[in-house]
Scaffold this motif. Structure first.
Motif, short mmCIF file in Angstrom:
data_model
loop_
_atom_site.label_atom_id
_atom_site.label_comp_id
_atom_site.label_asym_id
_atom_site.label_seq_id
_atom_site.Cartn_x
_atom_site.Cartn_y
_atom_site.Cartn_z
N ALA A 244 91.62 -9.19 123.10
CA ALA A 244 92.02 -10.60 123.19
C ALA A 244 93.36 -10.80 122.48
CB ALA A 244 90.94 -11.50 122.59
N GLU A 245 94.37 -10.05 122.89
CA GLU A 245 95.64 -10.08 122.19
C GLU A 245 96.39 -11.40 122.39
OE1 GLU A 245 97.99 -6.60 122.88
OE2 GLU A 245 96.50 -5.28 121.96
N PHE A 246 96.09 -12.13 123.45
CA PHE A 246 96.70 -13.44 123.61
C PHE A 246 96.30 -14.36 122.46
CE2 PHE A 246 96.58 -17.86 125.05
CZ PHE A 246 97.90 -18.03 125.48
N LEU A 247 95.07 -14.16 121.95
CA LEU A 247 94.56 -14.96 120.84
C LEU A 247 94.81 -14.30 119.49
CD1 LEU A 247 91.13 -16.06 122.37
CD2 LEU A 247 93.26 -17.37 122.29
N GLY A 248 95.38 -13.09 119.51
CA GLY A 248 95.73 -12.43 118.27
C GLY A 248 94.72 -11.43 117.75
N PHE A 249 93.79 -10.99 118.59
CA PHE A 249 92.75 -10.06 118.17
C PHE A 249 92.75 -8.85 119.10
CE2 PHE A 249 91.54 -14.22 116.71
CZ PHE A 249 91.11 -14.00 115.40
N SER A 250 93.03 -7.69 118.53
CA SER A 250 93.10 -6.47 119.34
C SER A 250 91.72 -5.89 119.63
CB SER A 250 93.95 -5.41 118.62
OG SER A 250 93.99 -4.22 119.34
N GLY A 251 90.78 -6.07 118.68
CA GLY A 251 89.46 -5.50 118.88
C GLY A 251 89.52 -3.98 118.97
N ASN A 252 88.84 -3.42 119.95
CA ASN A 252 88.84 -1.97 120.15
C ASN A 252 89.86 -1.53 121.19
OD1 ASN A 252 86.71 -1.42 118.30
ND2 ASN A 252 85.25 -2.19 119.81
N GLY A 253 90.68 -2.45 121.65
CA GLY A 253 91.59 -2.12 122.74
C GLY A 253 92.64 -1.09 122.40
N ARG A 254 92.98 -0.96 121.12
CA ARG A 254 93.99 0.02 120.70
C ARG A 254 93.41 0.99 119.65
NH1 ARG A 254 99.69 -1.85 121.21
NH2 ARG A 254 99.74 -3.73 122.48
N ALA A 255 92.13 1.20 119.70
CA ALA A 255 91.45 1.97 118.66
C ALA A 255 91.96 3.40 118.58
CB ALA A 255 89.94 1.98 118.93
N LEU A 256 91.88 3.95 117.39
CA LEU A 256 92.29 5.34 117.14
C LEU A 256 91.34 6.30 117.86
CD1 LEU A 256 94.11 7.25 115.28
CD2 LEU A 256 92.12 7.26 113.75
N PRO A 257 91.86 7.24 118.66
CA PRO A 257 90.98 8.25 119.28
C PRO A 257 90.26 9.07 118.21
CG PRO A 257 93.15 8.24 120.33
CD PRO A 257 93.26 7.39 119.10
N SER A 258 89.01 9.37 118.44
CA SER A 258 88.21 10.07 117.43
C SER A 258 88.77 11.46 117.13
CB SER A 258 86.76 10.18 117.92
OG SER A 258 86.69 10.87 119.16
N GLU A 259 89.44 12.08 118.11
CA GLU A 259 89.99 13.41 117.89
C GLU A 259 91.01 13.45 116.76
OE1 GLU A 259 89.13 13.18 122.38
OE2 GLU A 259 89.75 11.86 120.74
N LEU A 260 91.75 12.33 116.60
CA LEU A 260 92.80 12.32 115.58
C LEU A 260 92.25 12.32 114.16
CD1 LEU A 260 95.57 9.97 117.03
CD2 LEU A 260 95.71 12.41 116.55
N GLU A 261 90.99 11.92 113.99
CA GLU A 261 90.38 12.00 112.67
C GLU A 261 90.41 13.45 112.17
OE1 GLU A 261 89.38 9.65 110.76
OE2 GLU A 261 89.07 7.88 112.01
N GLY A 262 90.25 14.41 113.08
CA GLY A 262 90.31 15.83 112.74
C GLY A 262 91.66 16.44 113.00
N ARG A 263 92.68 15.62 113.18
CA ARG A 263 94.07 16.05 113.42
C ARG A 263 94.21 16.86 114.70
NH1 ARG A 263 93.50 12.92 109.69
NH2 ARG A 263 94.92 12.74 107.91
N GLU A 264 93.41 16.49 115.71
CA GLU A 264 93.55 17.06 117.05
C GLU A 264 93.96 15.94 117.99
OE1 GLU A 264 89.94 18.92 118.18
OE2 GLU A 264 90.04 20.48 116.62
N ALA A 265 94.85 16.25 118.92
CA ALA A 265 95.40 15.22 119.80
C ALA A 265 94.77 15.30 121.18
CB ALA A 265 96.91 15.38 119.92
#
Length: 923
Positions: free
Chosen positions: A266-287
């Motif tokens: 809901a970026e029009f209202l200023g809330f990204s939510g999960n729309g741009r969430a960090l991919p889980s792979e990057l937690e382990g430094r894998e792309a």
């Protein structure tokens, strides 16, 4: 959209037919001079229904039908009453003239509570205060069309806003200032800033803003510029419910093509939510080799800037002394900005390193909710519970076209960059505050407060692509180019997240000593003791994935790059390469425990008062991180710990020359602590490519302050003051260029810094200047404040590659000026009261960045801002307002000086002129 506004207005107008209250309105004047009395209390006797007079001496409020005694009172005047009858749906007009009464000075019975939203009431508070303080109330902010706290504070003498760097007070920036809400510390939403962005707070939640530019023991000692305290609204005198809506047109953006990336929930209202969430792979430094969000932008038409707000409140009385009240509000506003400009970097001789034409598209939002509750146990005890929610977002698409530092000159070597940055900041504030009085004549007064605040700042899925070897369409626009990946940040995706929790507490008592003066409601001396504590925990982490050319650089469509990226990733031509390090995270703590005492004594009763006190602060700072370049997630943590103990004395005098003027003096010692991010010895790489390393050896700065001020209050609501100030900062913390194979910056304790200046402030009614100009002068006010400033930082004892060893301090303008004029009139009908206001502000060229390795310093060029506001109050419960902001639409320009005596543009753009129309209805 036009039909929506018309329909909404008609619905509100029809609802007014059901209103069962009447309107009480009128004016209050001084019986001797005929001048309007600002801040006078007017109320229905035996109730809390009433209002305070505005800057033109007018009052207005709603009341239930019936017969009442109307009471008008103000400090230094005799209380006056009139009998009135209020009829439903009708106006009752009553005018008062108040006669002065020296015996009742500061002892007048105020039936309604003190209205610290009123400019007049705040002026009286300022005149009577023992210490130097300035304030701006909700009424003044409304008249001047001010929409947020940051804009309000810049109307105060000596305070200005520096582009992208926040507020500067007397030439001192973020690290030298403090901000509190109701006297309690709140967290920042920027890992590189100490003070929360005051632009987050809309004026709709504010009762008044107190600005302390001199230190007293009850304030946190970590400041040299100012402590800004935002006092939020509490219970209303009478029940109300208000709806407001506005729309604004910007000459540079509204209706124009607007490039953006809309990926959140809901970026029009200023809330990204999960729309741009960090991919889980990057937690382990894998792309991952594929991503949910696209590199391809969308283009739409920029709409008008929209603002909606609703607020309401009520007071319920129980028995003779008890009451429960609440006030709640919610608001949403959005804004479209388009900025065409330039961004350049230079060598010392003035030749360009990079040279870009820029176009920036910014969509921003602010959402606010407030719910404050107040419980009056009896006349001596009250408790309030305050809750504030703020969410701010910005979605920015930046296009850069031109010369890149790694490529040669000529059109064939130009590059095109496109970066999308989405930032969202959320703050939640919860506070419990109590005020209590004990003993005969309230000899002992106690206040306390506890607060718990949480903030989150995130920059999810920033995307940038850089292209070279460009090809153009028939219109000369860039059509495609080869992907450029020489450096990790040339083409990349980036995520960052910061969480901060803040617990703060305060408690203090004031005990009156000696004989009680019943006329002034004071004791000859008083002793204040108290405690302040703040405990902050912060976590910050970032992740980044670079795009690399595994084979020959592919050609990509710049207008729709995602299909080309997907194809070349599948073919093995492009690879996603993660930053596989673990030095991208830190945690930090800041704990401060402070105890203070202050003794005030009237050496000459009614003439000379001295306050002497001291504050002891015990500070603890801890930063936990991993060494730079760490690739092992199990590598041991590194700790940077600072423990300090500081005694901060203060001394102030107030000499009352006569009943209309004061002479004030203040001297104190304060301190400046390094910010959390400045103590971490690893390299931050910012979005603009700037690389900054912290320094764990930083020490606190010591600040010695002195102020002298003379102030005159000629008539009600009028002021003239002139003051001088000086500050010496030992071990000042400065950002310098360090010797390195790359351009890198770090923080050092420099030598001494100095800042000194003169401040002048004046507010005057025109009828007191021009005696024969007609009655319209009685309804016209002018005001101004000006600052002349000199500053110097001495870096001669520091190791760094700076060009000038001695220079002005960052953000220190040689002069600052604010001017305003307002006029009240009934030009349409007697039922429509209009207030016209014009404001103008300007400043002298100020240092924005220090030059290094022979390159000159960078300055922000002076410009002026002119605004016009017209507020129309219709029948007491409606308001139709028009404002035109930034009428001059100046160039916002940074320029750099060179060794050959010439200058070059570092950055320039315009904001556009904004015209805004708003409608408000009160039920």
């Amino acid at each position: 959209m036009k039909h929506y506004f018309i329909s909404f207005a008609l619905i509100l107008l029809s609802l007014s037919a059901f209103a069962q209250k009447g309107i009480v309105k009128g004016n209050v004047k001084d019986a001797d001079t005929g001048e309007d009395v600002i801040g006078a209390s007017v109320s229905l006797q035996g109730t809390t229904t009433g209002a305070s007079t505005d800057i033109f001496g007018n009052f207005q409020f709603n009341a239930d039908p019936g017969t009442y005694t109307l009471v008008s009172s103000f400090i230094g005047y005799k209380k006056t009453t009139q009998e009135i009858t209020v009829a439903a749906g009708q106006e009752t007009v009553i005018n008062f003239t108040l006669a002065s009464d020296a015996q009742e000075l500061e002892a007048v019975e105020i039936v309604a509570k003190a209205n610290t939203e009123s400019a007049g009431a705040l002026m009286v508070e300022r005149q009577n205060a023992d210490v130097m303080i300035q304030a701006i109330g909700a009424e003044e902010m409304s008249v001047k069309g001010i929409s947020d706290v940051e804009s309000a504070v810049t109307n105060v003498t000596g305070i200005t806003k520096v582009e992208s760097k926040g507020l500067f007070v007397r030439g001192l920036g973020d690290r030298y200032n403090n901000a509190t809400v109701n006297g309690l510390v709140v967290p920042s939403t920027d890992p590189n800033k100490k003070v929360i962005d005051l632009g987050l707070f809309p004026t709709g939640v504010v009762r008044n803003i107190d600005i302390n530019k001199t230190f007293n023991p009850g304030l946190y000692g970590d400041f040299a510029g100012a402590t800004v305290d935002i006092v939020t609204k509490d219970y209303p005198d009478e029940g109300f419910f208000t709806l407001g809506v506005s729309g604004a047109y910007n000459t540079q953006s509204t209706g124009k093509d607007f490039k953006t990336f809309e990926d959140g929930d809901a970026e029009f209202l200023g809330f990204s939510g999960n729309g741009r969430a960090l991919p889980s792979e990057l937690e382990g430094r894998e792309a991952p080799q594929s991503y949910k969000n696209s590199f391809s932008p969308t283009t739409k038409k920029a709409g008008p800037n929209f603002n909606f707000k609703a607020s309401g409140g009520k007071l319920y009385e129980f028995g003779e002394e008890s009451a429960f009240g609440f006030v709640a509000s919610a608001s949403f506003k959005n804004k479209y900005d388009i900025r065409d400009g330039q961004q350049n970097t230079y060598r010392a001789q003035g030749t360009t390193i990079t040279e870009y034409d820029t176009k920036e598209y910014i969509y921003s939002t602010n959402t606010t909710g407030m719910a404050n509750m107040f419980f009056k146990i009896n006349n001596k005890n009250q408790i309030s519970f305050n809750n504030i929610f703020i969410n701010e977002s910005s979605n920015t698409t930046l296009d850069l076209y031109g010369k890149h530092e790694e490529l040669g000159n000529g059109d064939e070597n130009k590059v095109f960059k496109e970066r999308n940055t989405y930032e969202q900041s959320t703050v939640r504030i919860h506070q419990l505050i109590g005020d209590h009085k004990f003993g005969e004549n309230d000899r002992l007064k106690a206040t306390w407060g506890v607060g718990y605040s949480l903030s989150n700042a995130q920059e999810p899925d920033r995307r940038q692509l850089t292209y070279r070897d460009l090809e153009y369409d028939e219109a000369g626009e860039v059509e495609n180019g080869k992907l450029f990946t020489n450096a990790p940040d040339d083409s990349h995706r980036f995520w960052s997240n910061m969480d901060e929790t803040t617990f703060s507490a305060r408690g203090g008592v004031v005990y009156g000593l000696g004989a009680y003066n019943e006329y002034e409601d004071t004791y000859r001396s008083n002793l204040s003791v108290g405690y302040n504590g703040v405990f902050k925990d912060r976590t910050f982490e970032w992740w980044m994935v670079s795009l690399d050319n595994a084979k020959a650089s592919p050609r990509i469509d710049v207008n729709d790059p995602q299909p080309g990226i997907d194809k070349n990733v599948a073919d093995g031509v492009i690879e996603y390469d993660p930053i596989a390090r673990y030095d991208t995270r830190f945690t930090a703590k800041l704990n401060v425990n402070a105890f203070y005492a202050d003794y005030g004594y009237e050496i000459l009763p009614g003439k000379l008062k001295v306050n002497v006190g001291a504050r002891f602060e015990k500070g603890y700072q801890e930063v936990v991180y991993k060494e730079q370049g760490t690739v092992d997630p199990n590598a041991p943590d590194q700790f940077s710990i600072k423990e300090t103990s500081d005694l901060l004395p203060s001394l102030s005098f107030k000499y009352t020359v006569n009943d209309k003027s004061n002479l004030r003096f203040a001297a104190s010692k304060t301190l400046i602590r390094p910010m959390m991010s400045e103590l971490i010895p690893f390299r931050f790489t910012f979005a603009n490519g700037q690389k900054i390393s912290g320094n764990p050896d930083l020490e606190n700065s010591e600040v010695y302050n002195v102020d002298l001020k003379y102030e005159i209050f000629p008539n009600s609501g009028e002021l003239f003051s002139v003051g001088v100030f000086g500050k010496q900062i030992n071990n000042s913390i400065e950002l310098i260029t360090v010797a390195s194979s790359i351009t890198e910056f770090s923080y050092v304790n420099a030598g001494e810094s100095f800042v000194a200046g003169i401040e002048i402030e004046a507010t005057k009614r025109l009828s007191n200047i021009f005696k024969n100009g007609g009655s319209w002068l009685d309804r016209s006010n002018i005001g101004m404040n000006a600052t002349l400033l000199a500053s110097q930082t001495d870096l001669s004892g520091s190791n760094g590659l700076f060009t000038n060893e001695k220079r002005a301090m960052f953000g220190a303008s040689p002069y600052m000026l604010n001017v305003d004029a307002s006029h009240e009139a009934n030009i349409f009908t007697e039922n429509v009261t209009s207030i016209f206001s014009i404001t103008y502000s300007t400043f002298g060229d100020r240092l924005a960045a220090a030059g290094s390795q022979g390159a000159g310093d960078i300055y922000e060029k002076s410009y002026g801002t002119l605004n016009f506001v017209m507020k129309n109050k219709i029948k007491g419960n409606m308001s139709l307002d028009l404002s035109v902001k930034n009428l001059l639409n100046p160039d916002i320009t940074l320029y750099q000086e060179f060794s050959n005596g010439t200058t070059g543009i570092v950055e320039t753009y315009k904001r556009g002129v904004e015209a805004k129309l708003g409608f408000t209805y009160s039920f």
